[in-house]
Every structure is written in C-alpha cells, then in structure tokens.
Design a protein around this motif. Structure first.
Motif, PDB file in Angstrom:
ATOM      1  N   UNK A 344      11.627  -9.759   3.320  1.00 50.81           N
ATOM      2  CA  UNK A 344      11.583  -9.011   2.070  1.00 50.81           C
ATOM      3  C   UNK A 344      10.256  -9.225   1.339  1.00 50.81           C
ATOM      4  N   UNK A 345       9.780 -10.467   1.301  1.00 50.55           N
ATOM      5  CA  UNK A 345       8.515 -10.752   0.628  1.00 50.55           C
ATOM      6  C   UNK A 345       7.380  -9.930   1.227  1.00 50.55           C
ATOM      7  N   UNK A 346       7.283  -9.919   2.552  1.00 54.09           N
ATOM      8  CA  UNK A 346       6.183  -9.222   3.220  1.00 54.09           C
ATOM      9  C   UNK A 346       6.275  -7.714   3.003  1.00 54.09           C
ATOM     10  N   UNK A 347       7.489  -7.161   3.161  1.00 58.63           N
ATOM     11  CA  UNK A 347       7.667  -5.710   3.029  1.00 58.63           C
ATOM     12  C   UNK A 347       7.437  -5.274   1.579  1.00 58.63           C
ATOM     13  N   UNK A 348       8.005  -5.987   0.650  1.00 54.61           N
ATOM     14  CA  UNK A 348       7.865  -5.622  -0.762  1.00 54.61           C
ATOM     15  C   UNK A 348       6.420  -5.772  -1.240  1.00 54.61           C
ATOM     16  N   UNK A 349       5.716  -6.797  -0.725  1.00 55.46           N
ATOM     17  CA  UNK A 349       4.315  -6.960  -1.099  1.00 55.46           C
ATOM     18  C   UNK A 349       3.500  -5.750  -0.649  1.00 55.46           C
ATOM     19  N   UNK A 350       3.796  -5.270   0.547  1.00 56.07           N
ATOM     20  CA  UNK A 350       3.077  -4.095   1.057  1.00 56.07           C
ATOM     21  C   UNK A 350       3.386  -2.859   0.216  1.00 56.07           C
ATOM     22  N   UNK A 351       4.652  -2.654  -0.094  1.00 50.95           N
ATOM     23  CA  UNK A 351       5.051  -1.475  -0.879  1.00 50.95           C
ATOM     24  C   UNK A 351       4.410  -1.522  -2.263  1.00 50.95           C
ATOM     25  N   UNK A 352       4.426  -2.694  -2.893  1.00 49.30           N
ATOM     26  CA  UNK A 352       3.878  -2.820  -4.245  1.00 49.30           C
ATOM     27  C   UNK A 352       2.367  -2.609  -4.274  1.00 49.30           C
ATOM     28  N   UNK A 353       1.694  -2.908  -3.161  1.00 44.94           N
ATOM     29  CA  UNK A 353       0.249  -2.704  -3.111  1.00 44.94           C
ATOM     30  C   UNK A 353      -0.119  -1.224  -3.148  1.00 44.94           C
ATOM     31  N   UNK A 354       0.848  -0.360  -2.825  1.00 49.39           N
ATOM     32  CA  UNK A 354       0.599   1.083  -2.785  1.00 49.39           C
ATOM     33  C   UNK A 354       1.252   1.803  -3.948  1.00 49.39           C
TER      34      UNK A 354
END
Length: 566
Positions: A344-354
C-alpha cells in the motif's frame, strides 16, 4: 451567540419490535405547518349494515408488515415532508377469500391551485427465507420464522393478492422543489370486486427544501458486471435507468470493484455519463486500485503498472471536472491487514506523486493509529461500525490531522447495532444514515453492493417482468452453508426487465439520507451542538437507538418545527 434549544428527552425503545405498532394501528401521524403534534388514530368504524370480507389499512412506511400480521383497519394517512423529499406509506389489504380483480387509482394532492403529481404505487413482493439457523445474534431474529418476507417493489398494473395474507402496496409521493408549503389532500381509490373503497391522504409540506445534492458523501457499489450478466442485452437505455434510479435515491452511480484490465472494462462509466449528474453527485470511485480480493496480494509493481495503463481514463475524468465536482476518490485494498501495508505504501506513494488532489480511501480494521494512516498516505479511512472498530475518540484523532473517517456495514453488525438485512426493523436504515451518522460524525458512508446477484447456487437470476406474482422465485440468501442465515447482504435492488426495481430496504436508505439533511439544516441555523443534541434524542450511540416508529416520526416533526422557527 445563538440560543441553544434543548430537545425534550425521550425514552429509547431499542429492539421493541415494531410489529406491535402495526397490529395496534399506529403509524398515522398528524402534521400541521403551525401545529406540530402527533397522535394515534383509530380505525374507521364500518357502517352498521355493511358486510365486508376484507380489511384495508393505511400505515406509515417505517412499519414492517409480515404476511401473517393482523392490522387494524384505517382509511386515512397523514404525512409530512419538505420540498425535494419523497414521503411514502403502505396500504395493507387482507382477505380470507379470493377478492378477484383489484384496481388502484391515486389522485393528485391539491392545496387550492397548487398540485403535487406523480404519486406512484408498487406491489410489495416477497422473497423466501428458508432458515435463520446459525445466525450469530438471536436477538435480531427473535420471534421470526422461515417464510416469505416483504422487500421488492414490483411494477404491476393491478395488485396480485395472496388469500389469507396481509398484502402490502407501497405508495411514493415525491414533493418537487418549489412546492409551496401547506396542507395538501387527495385520495387513493381501490375497486375491489366492483366495490369502491377510498383512503384519504393528507400531506403537510414544510416551509423548507432539502438540497439537491446529498450532504453526506456515499459509496454504494453497483456491479456493472452482474448487470451485464443478468440482462440478455444490457442496453444503454437500461444502463441509464439504473444510473438515474440511484441518483434519485441520493446515491451516485459507481462500481467500486470493476476490473479495468478484463472484459468488463468496456462497461466502465464514462465522463459524459457522470456529467449528467454532476450537480447531484457526492462520491464515486475514480479508479479501483484493487478490483478483487486477491488483488490485495499482488505486487506493488503490478498494481502500479495497471494504474499507469488506465491513466488516460483517469485523466479524462479529471479534465472533465467530474472528480472535483463529484467528489471522486481512489479506492482499494478492501479490508486490508498488516500484510498489505508495504504494498500500500509503494502504490499510494506513486498515485500521490501524480494526483495529490484526489483522496485515497480504504476500508480497514487494522489501521489503529494516525501514524500508520499517514505512512500509508490514506486520506479517507472507512471503519466498520461493528465491535467498536469505529469509535469517536480515534476518529477525532484522525480528523485532527486533516483526514476523514467514514462508516460502513456489511453482513455485520448485529444486535444491538443497526443493519438492513431482511430481518432488521425498517427504522434501522433510517436511523443509521440520519441521526446516527450525524451524531457519530461520519464523514461519509460506504456499502459494498446493491446488486450482488449470485445468490442462487452462485448463479444469476432472470429479470423480473411487470405483473409478476407477489411471491418471487429470487433468492437473497448467501449460498454457503456457513452463511445460510444471511439474507439480503449486498442486494438492495432487483433486476426488472426494463430497469431496476427498488426494495423497501432501499427506500429506507433513501429516507435516512433525506432525514440526515434535517440535522444539517439544524446545524446551519443553530450550530453543531444543538444539532447533535437532536440526533442524540433517537441515537445517543451506535448501540442505543430507537426502533419506535411513533417516537421517530414525532421527533421528525419537532425537528421540522425548529427548522421553521416555530
């Protein structure tokens, strides 16, 4: 400082099963714009020489009537509601003999030159419940037996009555925005075996209007996959009817679990479809981060790759204004646990960057600190209201750092908490989404499915034609031995041949969302403290609340009077 009007304390009759109210003939509430009072009414006395072989009873919509219930005769119903609200009531017909053809006509409601049109009646259909064996909460099913239970609302030209039953008709009265306040009157005419019978209707329209857009955000998932499987041809016209229906219930159309990688991707809701509802939408899933239960165990790289593949669709929703105006969110990792947190941390970090502006929502029973929530970059934590998972102290800590906390239910909770399984009193849904939602400060509400149609040995039902018999061959039971007691979970709408058929439970959900607005109006006029006091009259906690229909309707009247300054 605004004055604090203290609501009069009332007694809470939790789980005082309201069948007793229907037998006594309660549910007829007298309203007046200037005189908010509530009283029981007595059955009409038949003419001395009149011989009838049936009874007719008009009842409030919050009273559950089972086929075996004996309801006293009453030929008058008095209701009250705001503009842009739909009020409902029931007509119960019972006869030990075959009545032959029955015709129903509903007049307009009039007040001088002012008219309320488009009242509509439905035949209440019945679904069969074979067992409650294994139910985790005996209090929820106390006194209930296997048999036929009222739920679907059928579109019939004439009632189809079962001899020896209390057959129910459901009447909806939508009050349009702009309707002048005052007392409106009309009649329901029943022609039974050639004999004309009438029911007097009176409706008081309050001097205020409910907002067009629901104040409480919601996510109620509509499975487009199941609709596509149930309908021989899932046409654009039928699809639009389903979306229109949900919006009429103050719920935005959304499929929280659509698989955008598979064949169902073609079913996704397009920006131009959402655009039709933007002035009313308050909550939809922009993109499901995980579409299936097993997706939670996929690698972060796989989930990110899927997300990137669907960026054009997400960008189209963003650029069209749907996300910002319709309160769109990303949703995923349904009911996650600690084993999913690193992904979740990795996926959410990617989504939030965009898309830093789009909230990420999840349901979880294992996120127990604000620090965890921030590490996972979750903006909306959706907590189950069962077993104290949702508690105000933790919720307030989450809100203090700028996050939101929603509530949700599924097969749980059980007594003494509310739900809308087939055995629950009708008022459970209304209280949950109005007084309780306000008092517990839900920032929104989620429900996992309105049309989970795999309830007959995991097969899909046939669509339901008009003029179908009242006893439906449709199962609402979860088809496993473990959950053979579970009836109605994830199923609130029935597949009519030309579009959705509502249920009594869905009608109660709409009423709850409408009545939530009363607390919002109280807050706007008199502040949060007073509004919370009003909510606490009928729902002081999630385990203590009223299932007394008479009390609840009196409470609504008093709130309306306060809103109108009387």
């Amino acid at each position: 400082m605004k004055s604090q009007h203290k609501p009069t304390p009332v007694l809470i009759g939790r789980r005082k099963f309201i069948k007793s109210s229907s037998i006594l003939g309660y549910g007829l509430v007298v309203f007046g714009v200037g005189n908010c009072s509530c009283k029981k009414t007595h059955p009409d006395e038949a003419a001395p020489n009149r011989i009838t072989k049936y009874t007719i009873s008009a009842l409030d919509s919050s009273i559950k009537v089972l086929p075996s219930d004996i309801v006293k005769e009453s030929r008058r119903i008095e209701l009250a509601a705001a503009a842009n609200e739909t009020e409902s009531f029931q007509i119960v017909l019972r006869s030990e003999a075959d009545l032959g053809q029955v015709d129903v006509r509903i007049s307009e409601l009039t007040n001088g030159v002012h008219t309320i049109r488009d009242l509509v009646w439905y035949q209440v259909g019945y679904v069969y419940v074979s067992t409650f064996d294994g139910h985790p909460a005996t209090e929820d099913i106390k006194g209930l037996l296997p048999g036929w239970y009222p739920d679907p609302l059928l579109e019939n030209e004439r009632p189809t009555l079962v001899k020896g039953w209390s057959n129910t008709l459901w009447v909806n009265c939508p009050i349009p925005t702009g309707t002048p306040p005052g007392l409106y009157a009309g009649k329901v005419s029943l022609t039974i075996g050639g004999q004309l019978e009438t029911i007097d209707m009176q409706l008081t329209v309050f001097d205020f209007t409910l907002p067009r857009k629901s104040t409480l955000p919601t996510l109620f998932s509509l499975s487009l996959e199941y609709l596509n499987k149930v309908y021989p041809t899932f046409t654009p016209a039928i699809r639009e009817k389903w979306f229109d229906f949900l919006m009429a219930q103050r719920i935005s159309p959304t499929d929280m679990y659509i698989d955008l990688e598979g064949a169902d991707a073609k079913l996704k809701i397009e920006p131009n479809e959402y655009h039709r509802y933007l002035d009313r939408m308050n909550g939809f899933v922009v993109y499901p981060i995980t579409a299936t239960w097993s997706d939670r165990d996929a690698s972060a790289d796989e989930l990110i790759a899927r997300f990137e593949k669907n960026r054009p669709y997400i960008d189209a929703l963003v650029s069209s204004g749907c996300v910002s105006q319709g309160n769109g969110v990303f949703y995923g990792f349904d009911e996650n646990d600690a084993s999913h947190f690193e992904t979740m941390k990795k996926v959410h970090r990617h989504i939030k960057s965009i898309y830093p502006q789009i909230p990420i929502a999840t349901t979880s029973m294992h996120i127990t600190s604000v620090e965890q929530l921030q590490e996972l970059q979750i903006d909306i934590l959706v907590l189950h209201i069962t077993d104290d998972i949702y508690n105000s102290a933790f919720a307030d800590q989450v809100r203090a750092v700028g996050k939101k906390v929603w509530g949700y239910i599924s097969l749980q909770p059980y007594h003494p908490m509310p739900n809308w399984r087939i055995e629950n009193p009708y008022l459970d849904a209304r209280v949950l989404l109005s007084a309780m939602a306000y008092h517990e400060r839900f920032d929104g509400f989620l429900y996992w499915g309105v049309n989970q149609y795999n309830k007959i040995d995991w097969k899909y039902p046939a669509t339901i034609d008009k003029n179908t018999p009242a006893k439906l061959e449709v199962s609402i039971t979860t088809p496993t031995d473990e959950y053979k007691w579970l009836h109605g979970d994830g199923l609130l709408l029935y597949p009519g041949s030309s579009g959705p058929l509502s249920s009594i439970r869905m009608e109660q959900i709409r009423k709850g969302l409408e009545e939530y607005e009363y607390y919002q109006l109280l807050e706007e006029r008199f502040g949060k403290e007073e509004a919370a006091n009003w909510a606490g009259k009928v729902a002081p906690s999630m385990k203590v609340f009223s299932d007394d229909a008479h009390l609840y309707l009196t409470h609504k009247l008093e709130m309306a009077a306060r809103i109108m300054g009387r």
